[in-house]
Scaffold this motif. Structure first.
Motif, PDB file in Angstrom:
ATOM      1  N   GLY A 132      59.135  28.217 -89.115  1.00 38.89           N
ATOM      2  CA  GLY A 132      60.061  27.497 -89.979  1.00 38.89           C
ATOM      3  C   GLY A 132      61.510  27.872 -89.818  1.00 38.89           C
ATOM      4  O   GLY A 132      62.347  27.523 -90.656  1.00 38.89           O
ATOM      5  N   SER A 133      61.858  28.565 -88.722  1.00 34.47           N
ATOM      6  CA  SER A 133      63.258  28.853 -88.421  1.00 34.47           C
ATOM      7  C   SER A 133      63.385  29.055 -86.923  1.00 34.47           C
ATOM      8  O   SER A 133      62.382  29.102 -86.200  1.00 34.47           O
ATOM      9  CB  SER A 133      63.748  30.104 -89.157  1.00 34.47           C
ATOM     10  N   GLY A 134      64.620  29.178 -86.451  1.00 31.92           N
ATOM     11  CA  GLY A 134      64.861  29.339 -85.030  1.00 31.92           C
ATOM     12  C   GLY A 134      64.647  30.741 -84.504  1.00 31.92           C
ATOM     13  O   GLY A 134      64.922  31.008 -83.324  1.00 31.92           O
ATOM     14  N   ASP A 135      64.161  31.637 -85.339  1.00 28.65           N
ATOM     15  CA  ASP A 135      63.891  33.009 -84.908  1.00 28.65           C
ATOM     16  C   ASP A 135      62.471  33.093 -84.349  1.00 28.65           C
ATOM     17  O   ASP A 135      61.495  32.925 -85.082  1.00 28.65           O
ATOM     18  CB  ASP A 135      64.037  33.981 -86.080  1.00 28.65           C
ATOM     19  N   GLY A 136      62.351  33.373 -83.058  1.00 31.60           N
ATOM     20  CA  GLY A 136      61.037  33.406 -82.418  1.00 31.60           C
ATOM     21  C   GLY A 136      60.342  34.743 -82.583  1.00 31.60           C
ATOM     22  O   GLY A 136      60.986  35.792 -82.711  1.00 31.60           O
ATOM     23  N   HIS A 137      59.019  34.706 -82.581  1.00 35.11           N
ATOM     24  CA  HIS A 137      58.187  35.909 -82.686  1.00 35.11           C
ATOM     25  C   HIS A 137      57.413  36.091 -81.383  1.00 35.11           C
ATOM     26  O   HIS A 137      56.756  35.162 -80.916  1.00 35.11           O
ATOM     27  CB  HIS A 137      57.179  35.793 -83.824  1.00 35.11           C
ATOM     28  N   ARG A 138      57.417  37.290 -80.848  1.00 33.96           N
ATOM     29  CA  ARG A 138      56.591  37.575 -79.674  1.00 33.96           C
ATOM     30  C   ARG A 138      55.296  38.279 -80.048  1.00 33.96           C
ATOM     31  O   ARG A 138      54.391  38.408 -79.213  1.00 33.96           O
ATOM     32  CB  ARG A 138      57.382  38.425 -78.671  1.00 33.96           C
ATOM     33  N   ASP A 139      55.203  38.730 -81.318  1.00 33.36           N
ATOM     34  CA  ASP A 139      54.042  39.533 -81.730  1.00 33.36           C
ATOM     35  C   ASP A 139      53.487  39.111 -83.077  1.00 33.36           C
ATOM     36  O   ASP A 139      52.798  39.871 -83.738  1.00 33.36           O
ATOM     37  CB  ASP A 139      54.425  41.017 -81.775  1.00 33.36           C
ATOM     38  N   ARG A 140      53.794  37.901 -83.490  1.00 36.57           N
ATOM     39  CA  ARG A 140      53.279  37.392 -84.765  1.00 36.57           C
ATOM     40  C   ARG A 140      52.657  36.010 -84.569  1.00 36.57           C
ATOM     41  O   ARG A 140      53.184  35.180 -83.833  1.00 36.57           O
ATOM     42  CB  ARG A 140      54.367  37.315 -85.836  1.00 36.57           C
ATOM     43  N   ALA A 141      51.549  35.800 -85.249  1.00 45.09           N
ATOM     44  CA  ALA A 141      50.950  34.470 -85.317  1.00 45.09           C
ATOM     45  C   ALA A 141      51.601  33.708 -86.469  1.00 45.09           C
ATOM     46  O   ALA A 141      52.044  34.321 -87.454  1.00 45.09           O
ATOM     47  CB  ALA A 141      49.452  34.580 -85.550  1.00 45.09           C
ATOM     48  N   VAL A 142      51.679  32.407 -86.343  1.00 46.25           N
ATOM     49  CA  VAL A 142      52.254  31.587 -87.404  1.00 46.25           C
ATOM     50  C   VAL A 142      51.227  30.546 -87.830  1.00 46.25           C
ATOM     51  O   VAL A 142      50.440  30.056 -87.019  1.00 46.25           O
ATOM     52  CB  VAL A 142      53.573  30.917 -86.970  1.00 46.25           C
ATOM     53  N   ALA A 143      51.250  30.236 -89.115  1.00 46.75           N
ATOM     54  CA  ALA A 143      50.256  29.308 -89.656  1.00 46.75           C
ATOM     55  C   ALA A 143      50.922  28.308 -90.583  1.00 46.75           C
ATOM     56  O   ALA A 143      51.903  28.624 -91.279  1.00 46.75           O
ATOM     57  CB  ALA A 143      49.161  30.062 -90.404  1.00 46.75           C
ATOM     58  N   LEU A 144      50.358  27.109 -90.592  1.00 47.58           N
ATOM     59  CA  LEU A 144      50.721  26.082 -91.557  1.00 47.58           C
ATOM     60  C   LEU A 144      49.458  25.750 -92.333  1.00 47.58           C
ATOM     61  O   LEU A 144      48.491  25.223 -91.771  1.00 47.58           O
ATOM     62  CB  LEU A 144      51.256  24.838 -90.848  1.00 47.58           C
ATOM     63  N   HIS A 145      49.455  26.096 -93.612  1.00 50.37           N
ATOM     64  CA  HIS A 145      48.315  25.819 -94.490  1.00 50.37           C
ATOM     65  C   HIS A 145      48.583  24.481 -95.193  1.00 50.37           C
ATOM     66  O   HIS A 145      49.532  24.364 -95.972  1.00 50.37           O
ATOM     67  CB  HIS A 145      48.156  26.938 -95.523  1.00 50.37           C
ATOM     68  N   VAL A 146      47.761  23.494 -94.902  1.00 51.98           N
ATOM     69  CA  VAL A 146      48.001  22.118 -95.346  1.00 51.98           C
ATOM     70  C   VAL A 146      46.948  21.704 -96.372  1.00 51.98           C
ATOM     71  O   VAL A 146      45.742  21.736 -96.081  1.00 51.98           O
ATOM     72  CB  VAL A 146      47.967  21.154 -94.146  1.00 51.98           C
ATOM     73  N   SER A 147      47.393  21.317 -97.546  1.00 55.20           N
ATOM     74  CA  SER A 147      46.511  20.733 -98.555  1.00 55.20           C
ATOM     75  C   SER A 147      46.498  19.214 -98.398  1.00 55.20           C
ATOM     76  O   SER A 147      47.550  18.588 -98.219  1.00 55.20           O
ATOM     77  CB  SER A 147      46.993  21.089 -99.968  1.00 55.20           C
ATOM     78  N   LEU A 148      45.308  18.639 -98.462  1.00 55.13           N
ATOM     79  CA  LEU A 148      45.150  17.196 -98.342  1.00 55.13           C
ATOM     80  C   LEU A 148      44.866  16.562 -99.691  1.00 55.13           C
ATOM     81  O   LEU A 148      44.296  17.210-100.582  1.00 55.13           O
ATOM     82  CB  LEU A 148      43.992  16.874 -97.400  1.00 55.13           C
ATOM     83  N   PRO A 149      45.212  15.286 -99.865  1.00 55.60           N
ATOM     84  CA  PRO A 149      44.802  14.572-101.078  1.00 55.60           C
ATOM     85  C   PRO A 149      43.280  14.552-101.198  1.00 55.60           C
ATOM     86  O   PRO A 149      42.559  14.605-100.195  1.00 55.60           O
ATOM     87  CB  PRO A 149      45.361  13.163-100.859  1.00 55.60           C
ATOM     88  N   ALA A 150      42.787  14.453-102.408  1.00 56.90           N
ATOM     89  CA  ALA A 150      41.341  14.461-102.646  1.00 56.90           C
ATOM     90  C   ALA A 150      40.637  13.332-101.910  1.00 56.90           C
ATOM     91  O   ALA A 150      39.452  13.442-101.572  1.00 56.90           O
ATOM     92  CB  ALA A 150      41.064  14.373-104.137  1.00 56.90           C
ATOM     93  N   ALA A 151      41.358  12.239-101.624  1.00 59.04           N
ATOM     94  CA  ALA A 151      40.750  11.077-100.973  1.00 59.04           C
ATOM     95  C   ALA A 151      40.634  11.230 -99.462  1.00 59.04           C
ATOM     96  O   ALA A 151      40.168  10.312 -98.774  1.00 59.04           O
ATOM     97  CB  ALA A 151      41.562   9.820-101.295  1.00 59.04           C
ATOM     98  N   LYS A 152      41.045  12.377 -98.925  1.00 60.01           N
ATOM     99  CA  LYS A 152      40.998  12.611 -97.483  1.00 60.01           C
ATOM    100  C   LYS A 152      40.000  13.712 -97.137  1.00 60.01           C
ATOM    101  O   LYS A 152      39.796  14.660 -97.903  1.00 60.01           O
ATOM    102  CB  LYS A 152      42.378  13.009 -96.949  1.00 60.01           C
TER     103      LYS A 152
END
Length: 331
Positions: free
Chosen positions: A146-166
């Protein structure tokens, strides 16, 4: 549904400033220019597009899931923190994980992920960040949270909630099947085997010697049958001086492997697999750099499957020479 396009830094920045939820892949120099927002990214140089496979370092591959995400949380993980990723899963949705290639955190994730608490409780899709093939060892794969600072030793995750109808579903396409050659088992988990530390048809042996004697094509992966799912481990190198073999993913003690049968026509085989997916439109996908190189996918189309070409794929665990896809559909 999702939008998958190659875009300029300015175009991506405009989406971020509009608070879109984005998954990004591209050159480090491009990702480093992006403003803060609800996005994660990883370095990549190869992509499957609607026009076919290509190498691209002047644009960013964008998957816009803004119209799917009810909520989206960006996180960065150290190797220790990553063991708790299952605790951060959304109650109803999925998680996208990007891990930097050729890193310590990739090795620990690959070895340990099956022991992470609650890791199988929600779909975990992802990929391994890489660089141009000719830059391996010269440039370092990076991830971005979520920023222009890169990581060489960290994993990144996006946790996404979906609507109940999906609903969402995670699947793989693996064109490789176990061949009829020797059964190979290993006496320890790891990314390397040497000496006589494997069992070949039940007898202690050296894998490098077996590969040479049997004339094995090392473009073919080792394949294990995990309760009906074919899981590949690709050969990174064979050292004839040390008589050792390095892998792109770990092999595990107690699992039986065989080298894969050759795939005669990758595109035709892929099309046959896609034929059964017509009722499940693909939302996210990634394909392996080894498939791209060995099957010469530059300029070739793989149906409607588009996405980054990666240095490993994640469907809960690290995979090789596999296409991973996630589908979001109406409940």
């Amino acid at each position: 549904m999702s939008n998958n396009l190659l875009m300029t830094v300015a175009e991506v920045s405009a989406l971020i400033e509009q608070d879109h939820v984005l998954l990004l892949a591209g050159a480090e120099a491009l990702l480093a220019q992006l403003p803060p927002g609800r996005w994660i990214g990883g370095t990549a140089a190869y992509f499957m597009t609607q026009e076919g496979g290509l190498e691209c370092t002047d644009r960013i591959f964008v998957t816009d899931i803004n119209n799917l995400a009810e909520t989206a949380q960006v996180r960065a993980y150290s190797a220790t923190d990553l063991r708790d990723i299952g605790h951060h899963y959304p109650a109803h949705g999925f998680t996208v994980l990007i891990v930097p290639g050729l890193s310590g955190i990739l090795e620990s994730f690959a070895r340990e992920v099956q022991t992470y608490q609650d890791v199988f409780n929600s779909p975990l899709f992802g990929w391994i960040a890489g660089v141009e093939v000719e830059q391996i060892g010269k440039q370092t794969p990076k991830t971005f949270s979520g920023s222009g600072d890169g990581h060489r030793d960290r994993a990144v995750a996006l946790h996404v909630s979906l609507p109940a109808a999906k609903l969402c579903r995670l699947d793989i396409i693996n064109l490789f099947e176990q061949g009829t050659g020797a059964t190979i088992a290993f006496t320890a988990d790891g990314f390397e085997t040497k000496d006589n530390d494997c069992l070949i048809d039940g007898k202690p042996g050296n894998l490098a010697a077996y590969i040479n004697a049997a004339g094995i094509d090392v473009k073919l992966p080792l394949v294990a049958d995990y309760n009906g799912a074919m899981i590949n481990v690709s050969i990174r190198s064979v050292d004839d001086m040390k008589m050792s073999v390095d892998f792109f993913a770990p092999v595990f003690e107690g699992i039986q492997y065989r080298f894969a049968n050759p795939v005669e026509d990758y595109i035709q085989s892929f099309g046959q697999q896609l034929a059964g997916m017509k009722d499940a439109p693909v939302t996210l996908s990634c394909n392996c750099i080894l498939n791209y190189l060995y099957a010469e996918l530059e300029g070739k189309q793989t149906g409607g499957i588009v996405g980054p070409i990666t240095f490993g794929e994640i469907a809960y665990m690290l995979l090789n020479q596999t296409l991973v896809y996630l589908s979001v559909t109406d409940a």
